[in-house]
Structures are given as structure tokens and as C-alpha cells.
Design a protein around this motif. Sequence first.
Motif, PDB file in Angstrom:
ATOM      1  N   ASP A  79     -33.799  -5.550 -61.433  1.00 25.62           N
ATOM      2  CA  ASP A  79     -32.829  -5.915 -62.649  1.00 25.62           C
ATOM      3  C   ASP A  79     -32.272  -4.586 -63.605  1.00 25.62           C
ATOM      4  O   ASP A  79     -33.319  -4.224 -63.960  1.00 25.62           O
ATOM      5  CB  ASP A  79     -33.729  -6.532 -63.293  1.00 25.62           C
ATOM      6  CG  ASP A  79     -32.898  -6.981 -64.501  1.00 25.62           C
ATOM      7  OD1 ASP A  79     -32.175  -7.340 -65.004  1.00 25.62           O
ATOM      8  OD2 ASP A  79     -33.515  -7.719 -65.153  1.00 25.62           O
ATOM      9  N   PRO A  80     -30.823  -4.333 -63.014  1.00 31.55           N
ATOM     10  CA  PRO A  80     -30.361  -3.327 -64.125  1.00 31.55           C
ATOM     11  C   PRO A  80     -30.691  -2.827 -65.247  1.00 31.55           C
ATOM     12  O   PRO A  80     -30.244  -2.277 -66.296  1.00 31.55           O
ATOM     13  CB  PRO A  80     -28.868  -3.071 -63.251  1.00 31.55           C
ATOM     14  CG  PRO A  80     -28.806  -4.457 -62.625  1.00 31.55           C
ATOM     15  CD  PRO A  80     -30.147  -4.976 -62.257  1.00 31.55           C
ATOM     16  N   ASP A 128     -31.641 -11.320 -70.852  1.00 26.69           N
ATOM     17  CA  ASP A 128     -32.556 -11.687 -70.060  1.00 26.69           C
ATOM     18  C   ASP A 128     -33.203 -12.623 -71.947  1.00 26.69           C
ATOM     19  O   ASP A 128     -32.852 -12.948 -72.073  1.00 26.69           O
ATOM     20  CB  ASP A 128     -33.107 -10.539 -70.556  1.00 26.69           C
ATOM     21  CG  ASP A 128     -33.674  -9.323 -69.698  1.00 26.69           C
ATOM     22  OD1 ASP A 128     -33.538  -9.216 -68.339  1.00 26.69           O
ATOM     23  OD2 ASP A 128     -33.381  -8.089 -69.152  1.00 26.69           O
ATOM     24  N   PRO A 129     -34.263 -12.950 -71.120  1.00 28.02           N
ATOM     25  CA  PRO A 129     -35.453 -13.468 -71.901  1.00 28.02           C
ATOM     26  C   PRO A 129     -35.377 -12.546 -73.554  1.00 28.02           C
ATOM     27  O   PRO A 129     -36.742 -11.650 -72.969  1.00 28.02           O
ATOM     28  CB  PRO A 129     -35.215 -14.809 -71.289  1.00 28.02           C
ATOM     29  CG  PRO A 129     -36.530 -13.858 -70.048  1.00 28.02           C
ATOM     30  CD  PRO A 129     -34.947 -13.168 -69.845  1.00 28.02           C
ATOM     31  N   PHE A 130     -35.787 -13.226 -74.656  1.00 30.65           N
ATOM     32  CA  PHE A 130     -36.540 -11.754 -75.226  1.00 30.65           C
ATOM     33  C   PHE A 130     -36.998 -12.751 -76.430  1.00 30.65           C
ATOM     34  O   PHE A 130     -36.546 -13.273 -76.512  1.00 30.65           O
ATOM     35  CB  PHE A 130     -35.799 -11.083 -75.588  1.00 30.65           C
ATOM     36  CG  PHE A 130     -36.041 -10.460 -76.439  1.00 30.65           C
ATOM     37  CD1 PHE A 130     -36.994  -9.301 -76.392  1.00 30.65           C
ATOM     38  CD2 PHE A 130     -35.807 -10.090 -78.255  1.00 30.65           C
ATOM     39  CE1 PHE A 130     -37.938  -8.558 -76.959  1.00 30.65           C
ATOM     40  CE2 PHE A 130     -36.519  -9.133 -79.217  1.00 30.65           C
ATOM     41  CZ  PHE A 130     -37.655  -8.511 -78.273  1.00 30.65           C
ATOM     42  N   VAL A 180     -36.262  -1.601 -72.604  1.00 26.95           N
ATOM     43  CA  VAL A 180     -35.001  -2.045 -73.397  1.00 26.95           C
ATOM     44  C   VAL A 180     -34.766  -3.700 -72.776  1.00 26.95           C
ATOM     45  O   VAL A 180     -34.853  -4.046 -71.266  1.00 26.95           O
ATOM     46  CB  VAL A 180     -34.174  -1.401 -72.280  1.00 26.95           C
ATOM     47  CG1 VAL A 180     -33.313  -1.785 -72.962  1.00 26.95           C
ATOM     48  CG2 VAL A 180     -34.654   0.143 -73.353  1.00 26.95           C
ATOM     49  N   PHE A 181     -34.450  -4.527 -73.294  1.00 26.92           N
ATOM     50  CA  PHE A 181     -33.893  -5.864 -72.775  1.00 26.92           C
ATOM     51  C   PHE A 181     -32.703  -6.276 -73.168  1.00 26.92           C
ATOM     52  O   PHE A 181     -31.572  -5.643 -74.182  1.00 26.92           O
ATOM     53  CB  PHE A 181     -34.636  -6.801 -73.763  1.00 26.92           C
ATOM     54  CG  PHE A 181     -35.822  -7.345 -73.477  1.00 26.92           C
ATOM     55  CD1 PHE A 181     -36.633  -7.354 -72.663  1.00 26.92           C
ATOM     56  CD2 PHE A 181     -36.840  -6.316 -74.585  1.00 26.92           C
ATOM     57  CE1 PHE A 181     -37.943  -7.787 -72.444  1.00 26.92           C
ATOM     58  CE2 PHE A 181     -38.007  -6.263 -74.375  1.00 26.92           C
ATOM     59  CZ  PHE A 181     -38.377  -6.970 -73.553  1.00 26.92           C
ATOM     60  N   LEU A 216     -36.619   7.740 -67.598  1.00 27.68           N
ATOM     61  CA  LEU A 216     -36.375   6.011 -68.058  1.00 27.68           C
ATOM     62  C   LEU A 216     -37.135   6.068 -66.531  1.00 27.68           C
ATOM     63  O   LEU A 216     -36.730   6.706 -65.112  1.00 27.68           O
ATOM     64  CB  LEU A 216     -34.889   6.255 -68.171  1.00 27.68           C
ATOM     65  CG  LEU A 216     -34.028   4.913 -68.040  1.00 27.68           C
ATOM     66  CD1 LEU A 216     -34.703   4.137 -69.722  1.00 27.68           C
ATOM     67  CD2 LEU A 216     -32.213   4.621 -67.621  1.00 27.68           C
ATOM     68  N   ALA A 217     -37.780   4.803 -66.346  1.00 32.29           N
ATOM     69  CA  ALA A 217     -37.833   4.260 -65.403  1.00 32.29           C
ATOM     70  C   ALA A 217     -37.214   2.665 -65.374  1.00 32.29           C
ATOM     71  O   ALA A 217     -36.964   2.073 -66.379  1.00 32.29           O
ATOM     72  CB  ALA A 217     -39.508   3.536 -65.978  1.00 32.29           C
TER      73      ALA A 217
END
Length: 103
Positions: A14-15, A37-39, A31-32, A8-9
Amino acid sequence: MDHNVYLLATDPNDPCRDIIHSRDTGLKVRVFCLSSDPFTPNKNEIQLYGYAHNKLYAFETINITSEDALDVVSAIQWYADYVDYPQMEILPDDPRPGHEIAM
């Protein structure tokens, strides 16, 4: 059957912005957190969704190849275990109202 090892990076600023990497293949999944988060889905990638701890997550591949497509679900299941929510249901479509797929 061999099991992939995932890494995992994380973004220290931004957690909620993680990238899952497969150590053994070229698979990468962004992952959002859809609550913050805008997606906008990329039509050339695979998107899946899941709830964990009352948060809705979107998972989107990065430069997916046909060889890696079958491993996307196992990467998300690994992430669900990582966030201590192994019962996460993986959804094929965005469950938020107004985000249905246009045909």
C-alpha cells in the motif's frame, strides 16, 4: 536547537500507508491518504491534515507522549519535503465536508 532525524516505514502493498518515525525520540506518525484509505480518528491521538499534489493526507500519532507532542508538526513538515511538496499547509481539522469536529 537540535533537529530530529526522521525515518519512513513504508508498506510495500500500500504505497499510501507510511509511518514516520523519529530516530531520536519515541514519536511515530501514521500517514493516511484520505482519497483511498478509510480513516476514523482516535480520540487519544493527535490528528493533523494537509494537501500535497491534489491529495488530502491525514497524519495521526501512534501512542503519543507529552514529550513528543511538540515534534509532530516538524515530522509532518519533513514528510512534506519527502513527497516533494514543502509548501504543504498543515491543517488542524479535517477539511472534508461533513467531517467537522462535533462539540
